[in-house]
Design a protein around this motif. Structure first.
Motif, PDB file in Angstrom:
ATOM      1  N   SER A  18       0.846  -1.182   0.000  1.00  0.00           N
ATOM      2  CA  SER A  18       0.000   0.000   0.000  1.00  0.00           C
ATOM      3  C   SER A  18       0.881   1.230   0.000  1.00  0.00           C
ATOM      4  CB  SER A  18      -0.891   0.012   1.244  1.00  0.00           C
ATOM      5  OG  SER A  18      -1.648   1.198   1.290  1.00  0.00           O
ATOM      6  N   ASN A  19       0.381   2.288  -0.618  1.00  0.00           N
ATOM      7  CA  ASN A  19       1.072   3.563  -0.619  1.00  0.00           C
ATOM      8  C   ASN A  19       0.127   4.648  -0.100  1.00  0.00           C
ATOM      9  OD1 ASN A  19       3.266   5.239  -1.064  1.00  0.00           O
ATOM     10  ND2 ASN A  19       2.613   5.746  -3.129  1.00  0.00           N
ATOM     11  N   VAL A  20      -0.908   4.222   0.636  1.00  0.00           N
ATOM     12  CA  VAL A  20      -1.932   5.140   1.129  1.00  0.00           C
ATOM     13  C   VAL A  20      -1.323   6.229   2.008  1.00  0.00           C
ATOM     14  CG1 VAL A  20      -3.990   5.314   2.599  1.00  0.00           C
ATOM     15  CG2 VAL A  20      -3.813   3.505   0.914  1.00  0.00           C
ATOM     16  N   SER A  21      -0.368   5.881   2.832  1.00  0.00           N
ATOM     17  CA  SER A  21       0.229   6.847   3.763  1.00  0.00           C
ATOM     18  C   SER A  21       1.260   7.752   3.094  1.00  0.00           C
ATOM     19  CB  SER A  21       0.887   6.090   4.924  1.00  0.00           C
ATOM     20  OG  SER A  21       1.989   5.334   4.441  1.00  0.00           O
ATOM     21  N   GLY A  22       1.507   7.530   1.798  1.00  0.00           N
ATOM     22  CA  GLY A  22       2.545   8.294   1.115  1.00  0.00           C
ATOM     23  C   GLY A  22       3.896   7.607   1.182  1.00  0.00           C
ATOM     24  N   GLN A  23       4.001   6.592   1.978  1.00  0.00           N
ATOM     25  CA  GLN A  23       5.208   5.772   2.135  1.00  0.00           C
ATOM     26  C   GLN A  23       4.821   4.346   1.804  1.00  0.00           C
ATOM     27  OE1 GLN A  23       7.813   7.657   2.520  1.00  0.00           O
ATOM     28  NE2 GLN A  23       9.189   6.213   3.425  1.00  0.00           N
ATOM     29  N   PRO A  24       5.497   3.690   0.869  1.00  0.00           N
ATOM     30  CA  PRO A  24       5.149   2.288   0.557  1.00  0.00           C
ATOM     31  C   PRO A  24       5.312   1.382   1.779  1.00  0.00           C
ATOM     32  CG  PRO A  24       6.681   3.176  -1.061  1.00  0.00           C
ATOM     33  CD  PRO A  24       6.592   4.177   0.049  1.00  0.00           C
ATOM     34  N   VAL A  25       4.306   0.551   2.012  1.00  0.00           N
ATOM     35  CA  VAL A  25       4.341  -0.441   3.088  1.00  0.00           C
ATOM     36  C   VAL A  25       4.114  -1.799   2.442  1.00  0.00           C
ATOM     37  CG1 VAL A  25       3.291  -1.241   5.238  1.00  0.00           C
ATOM     38  CG2 VAL A  25       3.404   1.212   4.739  1.00  0.00           C
ATOM     39  N   ILE A  26       5.046  -2.722   2.631  1.00  0.00           N
ATOM     40  CA  ILE A  26       4.975  -4.057   2.038  1.00  0.00           C
ATOM     41  C   ILE A  26       4.509  -5.053   3.092  1.00  0.00           C
ATOM     42  CG2 ILE A  26       6.317  -5.927   0.998  1.00  0.00           C
ATOM     43  CD1 ILE A  26       8.194  -3.747  -0.121  1.00  0.00           C
ATOM     44  N   PHE A  27       3.566  -5.912   2.672  1.00  0.00           N
ATOM     45  CA  PHE A  27       3.073  -6.970   3.550  1.00  0.00           C
ATOM     46  C   PHE A  27       3.436  -8.311   2.923  1.00  0.00           C
ATOM     47  CE2 PHE A  27       0.305  -3.323   4.130  1.00  0.00           C
ATOM     48  CZ  PHE A  27       0.277  -3.192   5.515  1.00  0.00           C
ATOM     49  N   ARG A  28       4.251  -9.076   3.597  1.00  0.00           N
ATOM     50  CA  ARG A  28       4.681 -10.390   3.126  1.00  0.00           C
ATOM     51  C   ARG A  28       3.828 -11.478   3.786  1.00  0.00           C
ATOM     52  NH1 ARG A  28       8.988  -9.172   0.189  1.00  0.00           N
ATOM     53  NH2 ARG A  28      10.251  -7.396   0.791  1.00  0.00           N
TER      54      ARG A  28
END
Length: 115
Positions: A18-28
């Protein structure tokens, strides 16, 4: 290939982000299950175990996102239900298979996924 049966595919090398917060967050993958990707003639979905991490309807115009056991993710979009603005799918092939894959893609009937 899209199918009418619900059959998951993929490996634990998959992820959602997700990039909703403006910072990419990866979920493995969490390792709880192997519900990585399911592609039917009616939808494309990633994750599972109660809810899909990402769900796209067969017309690719609407979707939803919720917490999935597969990825332990939060909602990947601004809202759980959304209208799709753009779809971009990526795949990687070995360099030695590139020409073969390009040839196959030129002859296949368009669809929502190619496995």
């Amino acid at each position: 290939m899209p199918t009418t049966k619900r059959k998951y595919q993929g490996t634990n090398n998959s992820f959602v982000f997700s990039n909703v917060s403006g910072q990419p967050v990866i979920f493995r993958p969490t390792g709880v299950n192997r519900y990585f990707t399911v592609c039917s003639t009616e939808y494309l979905a990633l994750g599972g175990g109660g809810h899909f991490a990402l769900y796209l309807d067969g017309d690719l115009l609407t979707g939803s996102s919720a917490t999935s056991e597969t990825y332990g993710n939060s909602c990947l979009a601004h809202t759980e239900d959304f209208e799709v603005k753009e779809v971009e799918l990526w795949g990687f092939v070995y360099a030695s298979k590139y020409e073969e894959m390009v040839s196959i893609l030129r002859t296949e009937t368009p669809g929502i996924c190619r496995w």
